[in-house]
Design a protein around this motif. Structure first.
Motif, mmCIF file in Angstrom:
data_model
loop_
_atom_site.group_PDB
_atom_site.id
_atom_site.type_symbol
_atom_site.label_atom_id
_atom_site.label_comp_id
_atom_site.label_asym_id
_atom_site.label_seq_id
_atom_site.Cartn_x
_atom_site.Cartn_y
_atom_site.Cartn_z
ATOM 1 N N ARG A 1 2.579 -0.436 -5.916
ATOM 2 C CA ARG A 1 3.890 -0.119 -5.361
ATOM 3 C C ARG A 1 4.377 -1.197 -4.410
ATOM 4 N NH1 ARG A 1 3.867 4.398 -2.384
ATOM 5 N NH2 ARG A 1 1.698 4.158 -1.882
ATOM 6 N N GLY A 2 3.602 -2.240 -4.179
ATOM 7 C CA GLY A 2 4.026 -3.391 -3.403
ATOM 8 C C GLY A 2 3.670 -3.341 -1.932
ATOM 9 N N VAL A 3 4.017 -4.428 -1.257
ATOM 10 C CA VAL A 3 3.677 -4.620 0.151
ATOM 11 C C VAL A 3 4.372 -3.588 1.036
ATOM 12 C CG1 VAL A 3 3.829 -6.236 2.094
ATOM 13 C CG2 VAL A 3 3.171 -7.067 -0.165
ATOM 14 N N THR A 4 5.616 -3.280 0.747
ATOM 15 C CA THR A 4 6.351 -2.311 1.562
ATOM 16 C C THR A 4 5.652 -0.954 1.540
ATOM 17 O OG1 THR A 4 8.430 -3.446 1.139
ATOM 18 C CG2 THR A 4 8.575 -1.173 1.909
ATOM 19 N N ALA A 5 5.280 -0.503 0.362
ATOM 20 C CA ALA A 5 4.597 0.792 0.253
ATOM 21 C C ALA A 5 3.237 0.746 0.947
ATOM 22 C CB ALA A 5 4.434 1.182 -1.206
ATOM 23 N N LEU A 6 2.513 -0.361 0.811
ATOM 24 C CA LEU A 6 1.224 -0.482 1.504
ATOM 25 C C LEU A 6 1.420 -0.419 3.016
ATOM 26 C CD1 LEU A 6 -0.533 -3.276 -0.588
ATOM 27 C CD2 LEU A 6 -1.334 -0.917 -0.300
ATOM 28 N N SER A 7 2.454 -1.080 3.511
ATOM 29 C CA SER A 7 2.689 -1.070 4.958
ATOM 30 C C SER A 7 3.027 0.339 5.447
ATOM 31 C CB SER A 7 3.789 -2.067 5.347
ATOM 32 O OG SER A 7 5.042 -1.654 4.871
ATOM 33 N N ARG A 8 3.787 1.076 4.656
ATOM 34 C CA ARG A 8 4.130 2.452 5.042
ATOM 35 C C ARG A 8 2.896 3.349 4.984
ATOM 36 N NH1 ARG A 8 9.386 4.205 5.103
ATOM 37 N NH2 ARG A 8 8.842 6.191 4.140
ATOM 38 N N THR A 9 2.086 3.182 3.963
ATOM 39 C CA THR A 9 0.887 4.003 3.811
ATOM 40 C C THR A 9 -0.101 3.750 4.939
ATOM 41 O OG1 THR A 9 1.129 4.063 1.418
ATOM 42 C CG2 THR A 9 -1.054 4.543 2.281
ATOM 43 N N LEU A 10 -0.272 2.482 5.317
ATOM 44 C CA LEU A 10 -1.255 2.120 6.342
ATOM 45 C C LEU A 10 -0.682 2.117 7.754
ATOM 46 C CD1 LEU A 10 -3.040 -0.784 4.425
ATOM 47 C CD2 LEU A 10 -3.810 1.585 4.693
ATOM 48 N N LEU A 11 0.627 2.467 7.880
ATOM 49 C CA LEU A 11 1.311 2.495 9.177
ATOM 50 C C LEU A 11 1.238 1.142 9.875
ATOM 51 C CD1 LEU A 11 0.199 6.012 10.478
ATOM 52 C CD2 LEU A 11 2.336 5.400 9.383
#
Length: 161
Positions: free
Chosen positions: A49-59
């Protein structure tokens, strides 16, 4: 001290213990805890889902995730494929990255092994309670992307936990 306060304190101690084990397992592979966490998130399919989704998931902020991904690329654990446009990218594990993820997961199994000592009924209750806690934190805006939903058709209350 109320039961909620005692539980929050215990949760804090358990979170610190989890972080300690994560740092220990990550260090065994020459990684930081953040790099290890990111590697595991990509292994679970979060990178699709990309970097944006990873950043949201990992806060975490997008630049923090991008920097950690760059370090994982340098270490040969992750490769980044261009997305549908030049603004996006999709991280994927390399063969070495998959091996490292498996080893870190095995190292982290000390946590799940301790949980298995609870027994099915207690473990189900704990899981359901943590789902409700996550839902409450999501509604409060603390968790940005829960990806867990009590109403999800894949998460049945009839033993599908």
């Amino acid at each position: 001290m109320s039961l909620a306060d005692k539980t929050a304190y215990l949760f804090s101690r358990l979170a610190s213990t989890y972080d300690y084990v994560l740092r220990w397992c990550a260090a065994r592979h020459g990684l930081t805890a953040l790099q290890s966490e990111l590697l595991m998130a990509v292994a679970r399919g979060g990178g699709a889902r990309g970097v944006t989704a990873l950043s949201r998931t990992l806060l975490l902020t997008q630049p923090t995730v991008s920097d950690a991904l760059a370090a994982l690329v340098k270490k040969g654990l992750v490769e980044v494929a261009p997305g549908v446009d030049k603004r996006t990218s999709t991280p994927r594990l390399t063969d070495r990255g998959r091996e490292a993820a498996v080893e870190i997961k095995r190292c982290m199994s000390i946590i799940s092994s301790a949980m298995q000592q609870l027994g099915d009924e207690d473990l189900r209750g704990l899981f359901h309670g943590l789902l409700k806690l996550a839902a409450g934190l999501y509604k409060a805006g603390v968790i940005l992307e829960a990806r867990i939903c009590l109403t999800c058709k894949y998460l049945s209350k009839r033993g599908g936990y």
